[in-house]
Design a protein around this motif. Structure first.
Motif, PDB file in Angstrom:
ATOM      1  N   PRO A 103     -30.361  66.586 -44.374  1.00  0.00           N
ATOM      2  CA  PRO A 103     -30.937  65.843 -43.246  1.00  0.00           C
ATOM      3  C   PRO A 103     -30.397  66.298 -41.891  1.00  0.00           C
ATOM      4  O   PRO A 103     -29.217  66.615 -41.742  1.00  0.00           O
ATOM      5  N   LYS A 104     -31.281  66.308 -40.920  1.00  0.00           N
ATOM      6  CA  LYS A 104     -30.878  66.580 -39.545  1.00  0.00           C
ATOM      7  C   LYS A 104     -30.100  65.383 -38.993  1.00  0.00           C
ATOM      8  O   LYS A 104     -30.245  64.259 -39.453  1.00  0.00           O
ATOM      9  N   TYR A 105     -29.298  65.659 -37.972  1.00  0.00           N
ATOM     10  CA  TYR A 105     -28.533  64.611 -37.305  1.00  0.00           C
ATOM     11  C   TYR A 105     -29.307  64.129 -36.083  1.00  0.00           C
ATOM     12  O   TYR A 105     -29.711  64.926 -35.239  1.00  0.00           O
ATOM     13  N   ASP A 106     -29.511  62.819 -36.008  1.00  0.00           N
ATOM     14  CA  ASP A 106     -30.126  62.226 -34.829  1.00  0.00           C
ATOM     15  C   ASP A 106     -29.063  61.997 -33.760  1.00  0.00           C
ATOM     16  O   ASP A 106     -27.876  61.799 -34.067  1.00  0.00           O
ATOM     17  N   THR A 107     -29.476  61.971 -32.507  1.00  0.00           N
ATOM     18  CA  THR A 107     -28.535  61.612 -31.449  1.00  0.00           C
ATOM     19  C   THR A 107     -28.130  60.154 -31.621  1.00  0.00           C
ATOM     20  O   THR A 107     -28.880  59.335 -32.162  1.00  0.00           O
ATOM     21  N   GLN A 108     -26.953  59.821 -31.128  1.00  0.00           N
ATOM     22  CA  GLN A 108     -26.477  58.448 -31.279  1.00  0.00           C
ATOM     23  C   GLN A 108     -27.397  57.456 -30.579  1.00  0.00           C
ATOM     24  O   GLN A 108     -27.611  56.345 -31.072  1.00  0.00           O
ATOM     25  N   LYS A 109     -27.958  57.853 -29.463  1.00  0.00           N
ATOM     26  CA  LYS A 109     -28.897  56.966 -28.780  1.00  0.00           C
ATOM     27  C   LYS A 109     -30.087  56.651 -29.673  1.00  0.00           C
ATOM     28  O   LYS A 109     -30.490  55.481 -29.808  1.00  0.00           O
ATOM     29  N   ASP A 110     -30.651  57.668 -30.305  1.00  0.00           N
ATOM     30  CA  ASP A 110     -31.798  57.442 -31.183  1.00  0.00           C
ATOM     31  C   ASP A 110     -31.415  56.601 -32.399  1.00  0.00           C
ATOM     32  O   ASP A 110     -32.221  55.791 -32.882  1.00  0.00           O
ATOM     33  N   VAL A 111     -30.198  56.787 -32.887  1.00  0.00           N
ATOM     34  CA  VAL A 111     -29.734  55.968 -34.012  1.00  0.00           C
ATOM     35  C   VAL A 111     -29.672  54.502 -33.599  1.00  0.00           C
ATOM     36  O   VAL A 111     -30.142  53.612 -34.324  1.00  0.00           O
ATOM     37  N   PHE A 112     -29.142  54.224 -32.410  1.00  0.00           N
ATOM     38  CA  PHE A 112     -29.056  52.836 -31.952  1.00  0.00           C
ATOM     39  C   PHE A 112     -30.434  52.241 -31.689  1.00  0.00           C
ATOM     40  O   PHE A 112     -30.668  51.060 -31.974  1.00  0.00           O
ATOM     41  N   LEU A 113     -31.331  53.028 -31.164  1.00  0.00           N
ATOM     42  CA  LEU A 113     -32.700  52.526 -31.000  1.00  0.00           C
ATOM     43  C   LEU A 113     -33.299  52.163 -32.360  1.00  0.00           C
ATOM     44  O   LEU A 113     -33.988  51.137 -32.496  1.00  0.00           O
ATOM     45  N   GLY A 114     -33.028  52.979 -33.364  1.00  0.00           N
ATOM     46  CA  GLY A 114     -33.507  52.684 -34.716  1.00  0.00           C
ATOM     47  C   GLY A 114     -32.856  51.446 -35.300  1.00  0.00           C
ATOM     48  O   GLY A 114     -33.528  50.617 -35.936  1.00  0.00           O
ATOM     49  N   ILE A 115     -31.556  51.295 -35.096  1.00  0.00           N
ATOM     50  CA  ILE A 115     -30.839  50.119 -35.606  1.00  0.00           C
ATOM     51  C   ILE A 115     -31.411  48.838 -34.999  1.00  0.00           C
ATOM     52  O   ILE A 115     -31.666  47.847 -35.702  1.00  0.00           O
ATOM     53  N   LEU A 116     -31.601  48.843 -33.693  1.00  0.00           N
ATOM     54  CA  LEU A 116     -32.143  47.649 -33.031  1.00  0.00           C
ATOM     55  C   LEU A 116     -33.555  47.340 -33.508  1.00  0.00           C
ATOM     56  O   LEU A 116     -33.918  46.164 -33.686  1.00  0.00           O
ATOM     57  N   GLN A 117     -34.355  48.385 -33.745  1.00  0.00           N
ATOM     58  CA  GLN A 117     -35.698  48.175 -34.276  1.00  0.00           C
ATOM     59  C   GLN A 117     -35.652  47.597 -35.686  1.00  0.00           C
ATOM     60  O   GLN A 117     -36.428  46.685 -36.026  1.00  0.00           O
ATOM     61  N   GLU A 118     -34.737  48.080 -36.508  1.00  0.00           N
ATOM     62  CA  GLU A 118     -34.649  47.570 -37.885  1.00  0.00           C
ATOM     63  C   GLU A 118     -34.172  46.121 -37.907  1.00  0.00           C
ATOM     64  O   GLU A 118     -34.614  45.332 -38.749  1.00  0.00           O
ATOM     65  N   LEU A 119     -33.301  45.759 -36.990  1.00  0.00           N
ATOM     66  CA  LEU A 119     -32.876  44.359 -36.910  1.00  0.00           C
ATOM     67  C   LEU A 119     -34.032  43.469 -36.467  1.00  0.00           C
ATOM     68  O   LEU A 119     -34.183  42.337 -36.954  1.00  0.00           O
ATOM     69  N   GLU A 120     -34.861  43.954 -35.566  1.00  0.00           N
ATOM     70  CA  GLU A 120     -36.053  43.200 -35.157  1.00  0.00           C
ATOM     71  C   GLU A 120     -37.016  43.047 -36.327  1.00  0.00           C
ATOM     72  O   GLU A 120     -37.569  41.956 -36.561  1.00  0.00           O
ATOM     73  N   LEU A 121     -37.216  44.130 -37.069  1.00  0.00           N
ATOM     74  CA  LEU A 121     -38.098  44.056 -38.241  1.00  0.00           C
ATOM     75  C   LEU A 121     -37.527  43.116 -39.301  1.00  0.00           C
ATOM     76  O   LEU A 121     -38.278  42.403 -39.983  1.00  0.00           O
ATOM     77  N   ALA A 122     -36.204  43.105 -39.451  1.00  0.00           N
ATOM     78  CA  ALA A 122     -35.575  42.194 -40.408  1.00  0.00           C
ATOM     79  C   ALA A 122     -35.840  40.745 -40.026  1.00  0.00           C
ATOM     80  O   ALA A 122     -36.179  39.908 -40.880  1.00  0.00           O
ATOM     81  N   ASP A 123     -35.694  40.437 -38.741  1.00  0.00           N
ATOM     82  CA  ASP A 123     -35.950  39.065 -38.290  1.00  0.00           C
ATOM     83  C   ASP A 123     -37.409  38.668 -38.538  1.00  0.00           C
ATOM     84  O   ASP A 123     -37.695  37.567 -39.015  1.00  0.00           O
ATOM     85  N   GLN A 124     -38.329  39.565 -38.238  1.00  0.00           N
ATOM     86  CA  GLN A 124     -39.754  39.274 -38.462  1.00  0.00           C
ATOM     87  C   GLN A 124     -40.056  39.066 -39.945  1.00  0.00           C
ATOM     88  O   GLN A 124     -40.825  38.166 -40.314  1.00  0.00           O
ATOM     89  N   ALA A 125     -39.450  39.885 -40.784  1.00  0.00           N
ATOM     90  CA  ALA A 125     -39.706  39.767 -42.224  1.00  0.00           C
ATOM     91  C   ALA A 125     -39.161  38.455 -42.776  1.00  0.00           C
ATOM     92  O   ALA A 125     -39.844  37.754 -43.533  1.00  0.00           O
ATOM     93  N   PHE A 126     -37.934  38.113 -42.399  1.00  0.00           N
ATOM     94  CA  PHE A 126     -37.375  36.840 -42.869  1.00  0.00           C
ATOM     95  C   PHE A 126     -38.189  35.655 -42.345  1.00  0.00           C
ATOM     96  O   PHE A 126     -38.333  34.634 -43.034  1.00  0.00           O
ATOM     97  N   ALA A 127     -38.723  35.776 -41.141  1.00  0.00           N
ATOM     98  CA  ALA A 127     -39.501  34.677 -40.556  1.00  0.00           C
ATOM     99  C   ALA A 127     -40.778  34.399 -41.331  1.00  0.00           C
ATOM    100  O   ALA A 127     -41.276  33.266 -41.337  1.00  0.00           O
ATOM    101  N   THR A 128     -41.315  35.412 -42.008  1.00  0.00           N
ATOM    102  CA  THR A 128     -42.564  35.230 -42.771  1.00  0.00           C
ATOM    103  C   THR A 128     -42.320  35.180 -44.274  1.00  0.00           C
ATOM    104  O   THR A 128     -43.272  35.052 -45.046  1.00  0.00           O
ATOM    105  N   GLY A 129     -41.056  35.271 -44.685  1.00  0.00           N
ATOM    106  CA  GLY A 129     -40.727  35.247 -46.110  1.00  0.00           C
ATOM    107  C   GLY A 129     -40.443  33.853 -46.620  1.00  0.00           C
ATOM    108  O   GLY A 129     -40.734  32.848 -45.952  1.00  0.00           O
TER     109      GLY A 129
END
Length: 507
Positions: free
Chosen positions: A148-174
């Motif tokens: 795997p290629k290495y993402d920049t740390q900024k892109d990793v944090f953008l991904g982490i924040l997006q996944e936390l948002e998706l987690a909240d949305q999923a739990f809200a409808t589960g």
């Protein structure tokens, strides 16, 4: 030789003819023969929330200057860093939770857990190392991408924040789900954790508050205004321990040969003493020498810490005088101990207090600061037997807590930097033997608490007056994924995998 072959053939025939009966005999009626979403969930959650045992349990707290280790020179105590870890095997099958779910709503809940687990694992890895594989990570099975290629740390944090948002949305409808040893499968409580964890992540981006892509202030404000977060210690991200094999407190004495080595650090004791803070009496046992000289165990002067930056031989010399503090008995004598936290309500209060001090949100920094101290004290009081053995007749009862916390408003500083120091220091004192490397990350980001650093004892040979700011990439990456890790090192650190060069979030 022929005779042996005949016996082997006979054996094969016998086993083949009796195969169905063999399977019947060896089938355990008490065990399942099918993997379920709940089974995967339990394993993932335990992996996220658990901490190692015995000496390994205390190693992060050597780096955090909670304790002094006296067995021999310990790398973390003396700021010696090596290679970190880059493994996501604990979550490589998380996606199967949705596939095995029996209803659409259960699938959404397990999807939420998957996103949260991914966010935590990628957060921990990037906090330790810097740039890491993210977009291409965990694609060996699906896409045959083993390098795997290495993402920049900024892109990793953008991904982490997006996944936390998706987690909240999923739990809200589960819907509430099985296999959860933390919150009993309550999606409401998981939403609190996900959003509280997002605030925790955002705070570690404080040096990037002007980055428009991250949009830190607006994200923080939205969570505070619109989303559920921790509201008490009942919401803590923690494991409650039991008196059962494999479930006891990580430093409980049974089978533990290391209880004689830790000493409570002066970085903890001196701050608690100067503040008249009774958490001192729950963290430490008094100095045997001072008790022998007539001090009471309820006397602040009966407690003395050792500077963890002292040269090891000097530490041993002090230990030989018996003028030092061992860990309080509650860490070794009680099988259940206290719950072990990864993120607590107290820590969240300090996170909000710091954000308020920085002007990110329209909240009272001092009020959240006071809530953080109160929650820390209340957690300790409610998870410790109310006997003199464990609090030395200085209990953290409601009357004391109310008086102590009320007075904090009078001493809260006015300047921003002084407020940050006060908040981080109290966060540190409230996280004693909790949350693993969390207080090190705060120190690295802010410079607080101001820990002593001794060049004479430092194992950080390239910068003996500093604590390293990262771990090196694991050697396996240079062996099996050299092109991508070399490119990441060139991009970040001018080609040198250096423990003293700051990663992107620290610039």
């Amino acid at each position: 030789m022929k005779r042996i072959i005949n016996y082997v053939l006979i054996g094969i025939i016998t086993v083949t003819s009796a195969c169905s009966k063999f399977d019947e005999i060896n089938n355990n009626p008490e065990a399942t023969d099918k993997v379920t979403s709940a089974m995967i969930a339990t394993r993932i959650i335990i992996n996220l929330a658990n901490q190692p045992t015995q000496k390994s349990f205390l190693q992060p707290y050597m780096l955090n200057k909670n304790i002094v280790w006296t067995e021999f020179v310990e790398g973390y105590q003396y700021n010696g860093f090596g290679a970190g870890s880059l493994s996501f095997t604990a979550i490589n099958d998380a996606h199967f939770m949705m596939e095995f779910a029996t209803t659409d709503k259960l699938a959404k809940s397990y999807e939420g857990l998957m996103y949260f687990a991914r966010a935590v694992k990628f957060f921990e890895a990037t906090m330790d190392l810097g740039d890491i594989p993210y977009t291409d990570a965990l694609k060996g099975e699906t896409d045959k991408n083993y390098f795997p290629k290495y993402d920049t740390q900024k892109d990793v944090f953008l991904g982490i924040l997006q996944e936390l948002e998706l987690a909240d949305q999923a739990f809200a409808t589960g819907e509430n789900f099985a296999g959860d040893p933390l919150y009993g499968g309550s999606t409401d409580r998981w939403r609190k954790l996900v959003n509280s964890y997002a605030l925790h992540v955002l705070l570690h981006l404080s040096k990037k508050e002007s980055d428009t892509d991250l949009n830190i202030k607006a994200r923080f404000q939205t969570i505070i205004a619109e989303k559920p977060i921790f509201t008490s210690n009942a919401d803590n991200y923690e494991l409650k321990r039991t008196d059962k094999a494999g479930q006891t407190y990580p430093f409980y004495k049974v089978g533990n040969n290391f209880t004689i080595y830790p000493i409570v650090s002066s970085e903890i004791i001196d701050r608690l003493k100067s503040n008249g803070d009774r958490r001192l009496f729950y963290y430490a046992n008094p100095s045997a020498k001072r008790i022998q000289e007539g001090k009471l165990s309820s006397d602040y002067d009966a407690y003395v810490g050792i500077d963890p930056s002292l040269v090891y031989d000097n530490i041993l010399a002090i230990k030989n005088t018996n003028d030092y503090c061992k860990l309080n008995d509650r860490y070794t004598e009680i099988a259940e101990g206290e719950p072990t936290q990864q993120l607590s309500y107290s820590q969240l209060c300090f996170t909000i207090a710091e954000a308020a001090a920085r002007g990110w949100i329209n909240e009272s920094a001092v009020d959240w600061y006071k809530k953080g101290v109160d929650a820390s004290m209340k957690f300790i009081y409610e998870n410790t037997p109310n006997t003199s053995q464990f609090h030395h007749d200085m209990p953290l009862d409601a009357a004391y807590r109310n008086s102590y916390v009320a007075a904090l408003g009078d001493s809260f500083p006015t300047g921003l930097e002084a407020r940050i120091e006060a908040i981080i220091t109290q966060k540190y004192l409230g996280s004693y033997l909790q949350s693993e490397f969390s207080t090190y990350y705060d120190y690295r980001r802010t410079g607080y608490p101001k820990w002593k650093i001794n060049p004479a004892s430092s194992l950080n040979s390239e910068a003996p007056t500093k604590i390293p700011v990262r771990w090196k990439y694991p050697s396996t990456e240079f062996s099996y994924n050299p092109e991508n890790v070399d490119e990441a090192v060139r991009r970040q650190f001018n080609g040198v995998d250096d423990i003293n060069q700051p990663m992107w979030i620290l610039k």
